[in-house]
Design a protein around this motif. Structure first.
Motif, PDB file in Angstrom:
ATOM      1  N   ASP A  68      63.045  19.964 -27.342  1.00 24.77           N
ATOM      2  CA  ASP A  68      62.526  18.883 -28.175  1.00 24.77           C
ATOM      3  C   ASP A  68      61.963  17.815 -27.244  1.00 24.77           C
ATOM      4  OD1 ASP A  68      61.898  16.822 -29.863  1.00 24.77           O
ATOM      5  OD2 ASP A  68      63.854  16.684 -30.812  1.00 24.77           O
ATOM      6  N   PRO A  75      56.903  21.788 -28.136  1.00 23.55           N
ATOM      7  CA  PRO A  75      58.107  22.541 -27.784  1.00 23.55           C
ATOM      8  C   PRO A  75      57.795  24.023 -27.617  1.00 23.55           C
ATOM      9  CG  PRO A  75      58.099  22.038 -30.125  1.00 23.55           C
ATOM     10  CD  PRO A  75      56.924  21.311 -29.527  1.00 23.55           C
ATOM     11  N   TRP A 103      59.026  11.557 -22.236  1.00 22.04           N
ATOM     12  CA  TRP A 103      59.474  12.724 -22.979  1.00 22.04           C
ATOM     13  C   TRP A 103      60.447  13.554 -22.145  1.00 22.04           C
ATOM     14  CZ3 TRP A 103      57.323  17.021 -20.415  1.00 22.04           C
ATOM     15  CH2 TRP A 103      56.149  16.777 -19.700  1.00 22.04           C
ATOM     16  N   ALA A 205      68.143  17.160 -29.737  1.00 21.11           N
ATOM     17  CA  ALA A 205      67.056  17.987 -30.260  1.00 21.11           C
ATOM     18  C   ALA A 205      67.008  17.913 -31.782  1.00 21.11           C
ATOM     19  CB  ALA A 205      67.227  19.436 -29.798  1.00 21.11           C
ATOM     20  N   GLY A 206      65.905  17.459 -32.317  1.00 20.37           N
ATOM     21  CA  GLY A 206      65.722  17.415 -33.762  1.00 20.37           C
ATOM     22  C   GLY A 206      65.260  18.763 -34.311  1.00 20.37           C
ATOM     23  N   HIS A 207      65.365  18.921 -35.611  1.00 21.02           N
ATOM     24  CA  HIS A 207      64.884  20.132 -36.273  1.00 21.02           C
ATOM     25  C   HIS A 207      64.744  19.846 -37.767  1.00 21.02           C
ATOM     26  CE1 HIS A 207      68.833  20.989 -38.089  1.00 21.02           C
ATOM     27  NE2 HIS A 207      69.365  20.686 -36.915  1.00 21.02           N
ATOM     28  N   ALA A 211      63.694  13.770 -36.353  1.00 12.31           N
ATOM     29  CA  ALA A 211      63.082  13.422 -35.068  1.00 12.31           C
ATOM     30  C   ALA A 211      63.864  12.274 -34.442  1.00 12.31           C
ATOM     31  CB  ALA A 211      61.623  13.022 -35.272  1.00 12.31           C
TER      32      ALA A 211
END
Length: 261
Positions: A68, A75, A103, A205-207, A211
């Motif tokens: 992420d 990604p 990042w 880590a987003g999903h 975010a």
């Protein structure tokens, strides 16, 4: 991770280095800034899956993204046919400041590990990721493997073992997230650190529409650490959710799941 990757780069179009041969591992494929290879090794497990990795050899000055990378990154995604994307494991990333955004990613060659169905013949692993020098370039490659061919190749076994050893360790009682709390658009995270360590980096880590921004340090009692980070979530996401995280400190890294309620 420099064993297979030359430092020269041919062009932005992916170019196989040789005519593909059905083998447990793919041919090396080059693109602007990177060289890619999928490696498999060992027999299938009880579920019919084999261990594998994507080696990413980066040219000097080039970078690539973590699982992420943040709002503006690309990604890595690996798929086989129409199946869902493969679940990837990655080394602990670094914070990369490109002068515009900050990042999560890598400035050095590395490998992503995963499991895939052993199958009974050649398979094509479709790869999509981003590499960056002054600008970021999306990269696509179709890498052919045959996990049933030469599964005990010593070089492949050793390469995969090295990649797995570079992954973060599982969280432990003295090194893990201990709590999360949402306050408006801020997510507050607390963690415990090993004795003698006062600072750490957090990667979350987003999903599924979640975010996260870059974490900011907050005041915390000795032996703990606290972060605050911007978050966004789907409008209907009010149920508890679980997210992969990495804590990195003093040459150590652990990975676990953070529960957000």
């Amino acid at each position: 991770m420099k064993r297979i990757f030359p430092q020269s780069v041919l062009c932005a179009v992916l170019l196989p280095l040789a005519v593909p041969v059905h083998a447990a591992s793919s041919q090396v494929t080059e693109t602007a800034g990177a060289a890619l290879r999928v490696v498999t090794a060992g027999p299938a497990d009880a579920d019919g899956n084999v261990r594998a990795m994507l080696e990413i050899g980066l040219k000097d000055g080039w970078k690539t993204y973590w699982l992420d990378p943040g709002a503006a990154g690309v990604p890595p995604v690996l798929t086989i046919g129409s199946s869902p994307p493969l679940e990837l494991s990655a080394p602990a990333p670094d914070r990369v400041d490109d002068g515009v955004t900050i990042w999560a990613g890598y400035k050095h060659s590395m490998a992503l590990t995963f499991s895939l169905p052993a199958g009974s013949g050649p398979q094509i692993v479709d790869v999509f990721l981003g590499v960056c020098e002054k600008i970021c370039v999306p990269v696509q490659a179709a890498l052919t493997i045959d996990p049933s061919a030469d599964p005990d190749n010593p070089a492949d076994v050793a390469a995969l073992a090295e990649a797995e050893a570079a992954l973060p360790a599982p969280v432990r009682p003295d090194f893990q997230i201990t709590g999360t709390r949402i306050d408006g658009d801020r997510l507050h995270v607390t963690a415990i650190l090993p004795a003698g360590i006062a600072d750490a980096e957090l990667f979350l880590a987003g999903h599924d529409g979640w975010a996260f921004g870059a974490p900011r340090r907050e005041a915390a009692p000795t032996g703990t650490i606290a972060f605050s980070l911007w978050h966004d979530r789907p409008k209907a996401a009010y149920a508890p959710a679980s997210f992969l995280y990495v804590l990195k400190a003093d040459g150590q890294a652990v990975s676990g799941r953070a529960e957000i309620k």
